[in-house]
Design a protein around this motif. Sequence first.
Motif, PDB file in Angstrom:
ATOM      1  N   GLY A   1      79.044  74.097   9.523  1.00  0.00           N
ATOM      2  CA  GLY A   1      78.089  74.867  10.306  1.00  0.00           C
ATOM      3  C   GLY A   1      78.111  76.335   9.935  1.00  0.00           C
ATOM      4  O   GLY A   1      78.880  76.768   9.060  1.00  0.00           O
ATOM      5  N   ALA A   2      77.276  77.128  10.597  1.00  0.00           N
ATOM      6  CA  ALA A   2      77.193  78.556  10.280  1.00  0.00           C
ATOM      7  C   ALA A   2      78.536  79.251  10.499  1.00  0.00           C
ATOM      8  O   ALA A   2      78.998  80.026   9.646  1.00  0.00           O
ATOM      9  N   LEU A   3      79.173  78.978  11.635  1.00  0.00           N
ATOM     10  CA  LEU A   3      80.470  79.591  11.932  1.00  0.00           C
ATOM     11  C   LEU A   3      81.549  79.023  11.020  1.00  0.00           C
ATOM     12  O   LEU A   3      82.365  79.763  10.455  1.00  0.00           O
TER      13      LEU A   3
ATOM     14  N   ILE B   1      71.681  78.930   4.456  1.00  0.00           N
ATOM     15  CA  ILE B   1      70.567  78.787   5.394  1.00  0.00           C
ATOM     16  C   ILE B   1      70.161  77.310   5.436  1.00  0.00           C
ATOM     17  O   ILE B   1      69.815  76.726   4.408  1.00  0.00           O
ATOM     18  N   SER B   2      70.212  76.724   6.636  1.00  0.00           N
ATOM     19  CA  SER B   2      69.835  75.310   6.759  1.00  0.00           C
ATOM     20  C   SER B   2      68.335  75.139   6.964  1.00  0.00           C
ATOM     21  O   SER B   2      67.765  74.125   6.553  1.00  0.00           O
ATOM     22  N   ALA B   3      67.687  76.113   7.609  1.00  0.00           N
ATOM     23  CA  ALA B   3      66.240  76.030   7.848  1.00  0.00           C
ATOM     24  C   ALA B   3      65.717  77.401   8.220  1.00  0.00           C
ATOM     25  O   ALA B   3      66.436  78.223   8.799  1.00  0.00           O
TER      26      ALA B   3
ATOM     27  N   GLN C   1      65.901  73.599  19.182  1.00  0.00           N
ATOM     28  CA  GLN C   1      66.124  72.163  19.327  1.00  0.00           C
ATOM     29  C   GLN C   1      67.019  71.650  18.207  1.00  0.00           C
ATOM     30  O   GLN C   1      67.944  70.854  18.442  1.00  0.00           O
ATOM     31  N   ALA C   2      66.762  72.101  16.992  1.00  0.00           N
ATOM     32  CA  ALA C   2      67.596  71.711  15.861  1.00  0.00           C
ATOM     33  C   ALA C   2      69.012  72.256  16.006  1.00  0.00           C
ATOM     34  O   ALA C   2      69.996  71.569  15.708  1.00  0.00           O
ATOM     35  N   SER C   3      69.131  73.489  16.498  1.00  0.00           N
ATOM     36  CA  SER C   3      70.442  74.087  16.705  1.00  0.00           C
ATOM     37  C   SER C   3      71.215  73.338  17.783  1.00  0.00           C
ATOM     38  O   SER C   3      72.411  73.064  17.636  1.00  0.00           O
ATOM     39  N   ASP C   4      70.535  72.994  18.872  1.00  0.00           N
ATOM     40  CA  ASP C   4      71.183  72.261  19.961  1.00  0.00           C
ATOM     41  C   ASP C   4      71.716  70.914  19.482  1.00  0.00           C
ATOM     42  O   ASP C   4      72.738  70.425  19.962  1.00  0.00           O
TER      43      ASP C   4
ATOM     44  N   ASN D   1      74.022  70.960  11.486  1.00  0.00           N
ATOM     45  CA  ASN D   1      73.297  71.804  10.537  1.00  0.00           C
ATOM     46  C   ASN D   1      74.263  72.376   9.510  1.00  0.00           C
ATOM     47  O   ASN D   1      75.390  72.747   9.832  1.00  0.00           O
ATOM     48  N   ARG D   2      73.800  72.437   8.275  1.00  0.00           N
ATOM     49  CA  ARG D   2      74.595  73.053   7.215  1.00  0.00           C
ATOM     50  C   ARG D   2      74.225  74.528   7.161  1.00  0.00           C
ATOM     51  O   ARG D   2      73.174  74.894   6.649  1.00  0.00           O
ATOM     52  N   GLY D   3      75.098  75.388   7.681  1.00  0.00           N
ATOM     53  CA  GLY D   3      74.793  76.805   7.698  1.00  0.00           C
ATOM     54  C   GLY D   3      73.916  77.192   8.870  1.00  0.00           C
ATOM     55  O   GLY D   3      73.889  76.538   9.914  1.00  0.00           O
ATOM     56  N   LYS D   4      73.141  78.262   8.704  1.00  0.00           N
ATOM     57  CA  LYS D   4      72.436  78.924   9.793  1.00  0.00           C
ATOM     58  C   LYS D   4      70.937  78.631   9.783  1.00  0.00           C
ATOM     59  O   LYS D   4      70.295  78.570   8.746  1.00  0.00           O
ATOM     60  N   ILE D   5      70.384  78.462  10.985  1.00  0.00           N
ATOM     61  CA  ILE D   5      68.940  78.399  11.169  1.00  0.00           C
ATOM     62  C   ILE D   5      68.454  79.826  11.432  1.00  0.00           C
ATOM     63  O   ILE D   5      69.050  80.556  12.210  1.00  0.00           O
ATOM     64  N   VAL D   6      67.355  80.205  10.791  1.00  0.00           N
ATOM     65  CA  VAL D   6      66.851  81.573  10.877  1.00  0.00           C
ATOM     66  C   VAL D   6      65.374  81.564  11.236  1.00  0.00           C
ATOM     67  O   VAL D   6      64.606  80.712  10.769  1.00  0.00           O
TER      68      VAL D   6
END
Length: 308
Positions: A151-153, A274-276, A288-291, A295-300
């Motif tokens: 994940g992002a973290l 960046i995942s999306a 919704q995707a974050s919840d 995810n691989r990495g961060k949604i922006v």
Amino acid sequence: MKAIVFDTFGGTEVLHEAEVEVPQPGPGQVRVQVKAVGVNPVDGKIRAGGMEAIFPTTLPAVPGGEIAGVVDAVGAGVDHLKVGDEVLGWSDTGAYAQYALSPATALAPKPAGLDWTHAAALPVASDGAERVLDLLGVTAGETLLIHGASGALGTIAVQLAVARGARVLGTAGPDNQSYVASLGATPLVYGDNLVERVRALAPEGVDAVFDAAGKGALEDSLTLRGGTDRIVTTADFRAAELGVVFAEGPQRRSGTRLAELARLAADGTLVTTISAVHPLAEAARAQQASDGGHNRGKIVLTVDSTVA
């Protein structure tokens, strides 16, 4: 200006676009014309009302606290930033908007080699990763288990722990095993028989556990550590009942340290993934995707800051 707002706590359906006043910077603040916004799991938890004990929210509210953009106005007492500077950092007024206010001390210069989306992916993850690694006291030669390593973290935490000289074991889904390995960790699939599989890789035991996943990983972590010592979670709300430290709280928000990490990200030493990417109007879809996790990495979110 356009912003994403929620007027009541709930699911992603409570998020909607609204016209709100352009904020004015006070002493020590700057206004940033937002170019990109990092979407974080905590955004969804705040929207759902699950963080009221830690982050009380006055409704209506604009979500988000992680931005990259251009300084648009400067408040009194700010002398190291000027209009036109490209920056990344944290916002005090909600990030899902065309303009946001930030403390000048919570912003760092954006290196030319770092694009807007990757800049917006860095502040929260880097701050959170370093806070937890410091809480755990991770040092060279130790073995650290990170849950949610893709994940992002987790992405940033793996790299910073490896840079400290630690050996990292990282759990992730089957599709992210090679990715976790590329960050410098030994990958494992989360799930059944994790304790046995970790012990096979680290028969001497793990020295500390960083749970960034929050998906039932604490019980296995307690078994591996033989107690609650040196286990920190940023994602599992059962931490208190299990006697584990929950690290979600006030951030350090150091622009000085962020500037150092931004330079490492710009030259490729520190990987931000960046995942999306979604436009601001698709904030509900992004949350919704974050919840949902995984995810691989961060949604922006990207922001068109043109004000009609």
